[in-house]
Design a protein around this motif. Structure first.
Motif, mmCIF file in Angstrom:
data_model
loop_
_atom_site.group_PDB
_atom_site.id
_atom_site.type_symbol
_atom_site.label_atom_id
_atom_site.label_comp_id
_atom_site.label_asym_id
_atom_site.label_seq_id
_atom_site.Cartn_x
_atom_site.Cartn_y
_atom_site.Cartn_z
ATOM 1 N N UNK A 9 71.724 65.611 48.698
ATOM 2 C CA UNK A 9 72.874 64.717 48.461
ATOM 3 C C UNK A 9 74.155 65.515 48.217
ATOM 4 N N UNK A 10 74.048 66.631 47.479
ATOM 5 C CA UNK A 10 75.226 67.471 47.245
ATOM 6 C C UNK A 10 75.696 68.098 48.551
ATOM 7 N N UNK A 11 74.759 68.513 49.378
ATOM 8 C CA UNK A 11 75.115 69.087 50.677
ATOM 9 C C UNK A 11 75.912 68.083 51.503
ATOM 10 N N UNK A 12 75.426 66.860 51.579
ATOM 11 C CA UNK A 12 76.114 65.828 52.366
ATOM 12 C C UNK A 12 77.527 65.585 51.849
ATOM 13 N N UNK A 13 77.688 65.567 50.530
ATOM 14 C CA UNK A 13 79.007 65.326 49.948
ATOM 15 C C UNK A 13 79.946 66.509 50.181
ATOM 16 N N UNK A 14 79.447 67.720 50.068
ATOM 17 C CA UNK A 14 80.266 68.915 50.319
ATOM 18 C C UNK A 14 80.752 68.915 51.760
ATOM 19 N N UNK A 37 85.190 68.199 55.522
ATOM 20 C CA UNK A 37 85.677 67.534 56.727
ATOM 21 C C UNK A 37 86.947 66.743 56.430
ATOM 22 N N UNK A 38 86.930 65.969 55.348
ATOM 23 C CA UNK A 38 88.085 65.150 54.982
ATOM 24 C C UNK A 38 89.323 66.003 54.691
ATOM 25 N N UNK A 47 75.792 82.899 47.838
ATOM 26 C CA UNK A 47 74.513 82.267 48.140
ATOM 27 C C UNK A 47 74.717 81.253 49.252
ATOM 28 N N UNK A 48 73.652 80.963 49.971
ATOM 29 C CA UNK A 48 73.688 79.879 50.942
ATOM 30 C C UNK A 48 72.394 79.099 50.818
ATOM 31 N N UNK A 49 72.542 77.803 50.637
ATOM 32 C CA UNK A 49 71.382 76.925 50.538
ATOM 33 C C UNK A 49 71.690 75.655 51.316
ATOM 34 N N UNK A 50 70.785 75.263 52.190
ATOM 35 C CA UNK A 50 70.949 74.061 53.024
ATOM 36 C C UNK A 50 72.232 74.120 53.851
ATOM 37 N N UNK A 51 72.654 75.335 54.197
ATOM 38 C CA UNK A 51 73.857 75.497 55.004
ATOM 39 C C UNK A 51 75.151 75.470 54.214
ATOM 40 N N UNK A 52 75.080 75.315 52.891
ATOM 41 C CA UNK A 52 76.274 75.315 52.042
ATOM 42 C C UNK A 52 76.435 76.703 51.441
#
Length: 108
Positions: free
Chosen positions: A7-12, A17-18, A56-61
């Protein structure tokens, strides 16, 4: 390491993007003095990595943390909630011995 929930990944990704930020911008997590428990969390986007930063990179973030903050954030998961009990990012920090009711500050 600092991990990122789905969920944090999606929001980031949405926030980047915005704001029309490119891939040179990383999520910067830090800790500052203040808040009702003594220390407070801070999140920003940053396109600069300083020599002593931990990356660090996790889930592409991609997440960067200064060394002082990393001492408090090691092993923390960044999560996001959009539920009735509060909306926003929050930190699941195993190092925190006490947190305030709003979840914005902690102590160790």
């Amino acid at each position: 390491m600092i991990t990122v929930s789905e969920k944090a990944k999606e929001k980031v990704i949405k926030l980047k993007h915005d704001a029309q930020l490119d891939d040179t911008f990383r999520l910067r997590a830090s800790v500052a003095g203040g808040g009702c428990s003594g220390l407070s969390y801070k999140l920003d986007f940053d396109d600069e990595v300083k020599p002593m930063d931990q990356e660090f990179e996790d889930r592409g973030v991609k997440v960067v943390v200064d060394m002082k903050s990393f001492l408090y954030l090691a092993g923390t998961e960044l999560d996001f909630s959009d539920g009735l009990n509060g909306k926003g990012f929050f930190f699941n920090n195993p190092n925190a011995t006490r947190t305030c009711g709003c979840g914005d500050s902690f102590s160790v």
